[in-house]
Enzyme design. Structure first.
Site: not given
Length: 340
Positions: A158, A285, A311
């Protein structure tokens, strides 16, 4: 009778709990705070000042109001409405556990269903063009911008994770940078000729909720970072003034020698996208999506990609398998003589 301030006060307690006990990121907490502010305004218009006065109907009609904008605010997308409802449901669950209410009135309220959209990814050739465009500016800025884009694509990180990097988060850059076997300033068209190094470079990332992970760093990103740290960053450090915010050992610096902000990093990518004829198609992104998509297309296991992306749940990662399945169908339809 409780004070009219009791509802926002209890919400503040819940947000403090999320920050201290759950370790949620500052960005998530700000989003929840905004959502609860809109919820408070909606309840206030109905005369609800205490969490015990709120009914399931209130929560259901709040969801409908923010989806349509009938509460006076901007209409929200299905995903933004779901996020707002997550904040509301979390708060009411907290109120029940704290003994403020005898029933969780939000527990059975469902978010609106959202159409399943595939993540946007760009092709490998477009990534090449973007990276070359980012590094086209002469001097330390070009070195910085190329290193930034290379790192985002190489790690799937990110933007907040990359601008937060410090020098100690990078390991074995010099060993891995030598893998490219290419002269200074050359492109990527040829194969890598050098023998593999003993250790692959790694980057230490701190993601949402302060969760840490170690991600390998490929030879091109390692070379770009090495070039920037040796020849670019020192020049930016030298530009620092007494009024510049201290950067410490932050990797990516602005033109004044301070830490590069998320907004400035976005601007770097936007400029590179413009130069590469990719205007409006690429953001930080997009590079994360492209990283995951290209790994899966290359045969990587979805669980490995999950770990690399940070994740918490593999179902979040599995949406990328839909992208690769679509790619397979398109390839089959175009190539097989009896596909149509």
């Amino acid at each position: 009778m409780t004070s009219p301030r009791s509802l926002p006060a209890e919400q503040a307690s819940w947000l403090a709990h999320l920050r201290i006990e759950r370790g949620l990121s500052a960005n998530t907490l700000r989003s929840y705070e905004r959502d609860l502010g809109r919820y408070d305004a909606f309840l206030g218009a109905r005369g609800r000042a205490d969490v015990a006065e709120v009914s399931r109907t209130d929560v259901t009609e709040f969801v409908a109001a923010i989806r349509e904008g009938s509460d006076g605010g901007n209409p929200l997308s299905a995903s933004s409405t779901a996020r707002a409802l997550a904040a509301v449901r979390g708060f009411h669950r907290f109120a029940l556990l704290e003994g403020l209410v005898g029933e969780d009135v939000a527990a059975e309220v469902s978010p609106p269903s959202a159409p399943r959209r595939l993540p946007k990814a760009v092709t490998r050739d477009e990534i090449e063009r973007l990276i070359e465009a980012a590094g086209s500016t002469p001097g330390p800025i070009g070195l910085r911008d190329r290193a930034l884009v290379e790192t985002l694509y190489a790690t799937g990180a990110r933007i907040s994770e990359v601008v937060g990097l410090v020098v100690d988060d990078l390991a074995d850059l010099a060993d891995t940078a030598g893998l490219t076997g290419r002269p200074e300033g050359s492109g990527r068209s040829g194969p890598e000729r050098a023998a593999p190094a003993q250790r692959l470079a790694q980057v230490h990332l701190v993601g949402k909720g302060d969760k840490e992970r170690i991600v390998p760093l490929g030879s091109y990103a390692a070379r770009a970072l090495e070039d920037y740290l040796v020849s670019g960053r020192p020049a930016l450090v030298a530009a620092r003034t007494r009024t510049t915010r201290a950067a410490g050992h932050t990797v990516f610096l602005n033109t004044r020698g301070g830490p590069l902000s998320r907004q400035s990093a976005w601007a770097v990518i936007a400029r590179a996208a413009d130069s590469a004829d990719l205007t409006g198609r690429v953001g930080p992104h997009t590079l994360r999506h492209s990283f995951a998509t290209h790994l899966l297309e290359g045969g990587a296991d979805v669980r490995v990609v999950q770990e690399l992306l940070g994740h918490a749940n593999v179902t979040t990662t599995q949406i990328y398998t839909l992208v690769t399945a679509a790619h397979l169908r398109e390839t089959y339809a175009a190539a097989h003589p009896r596909a149509r």
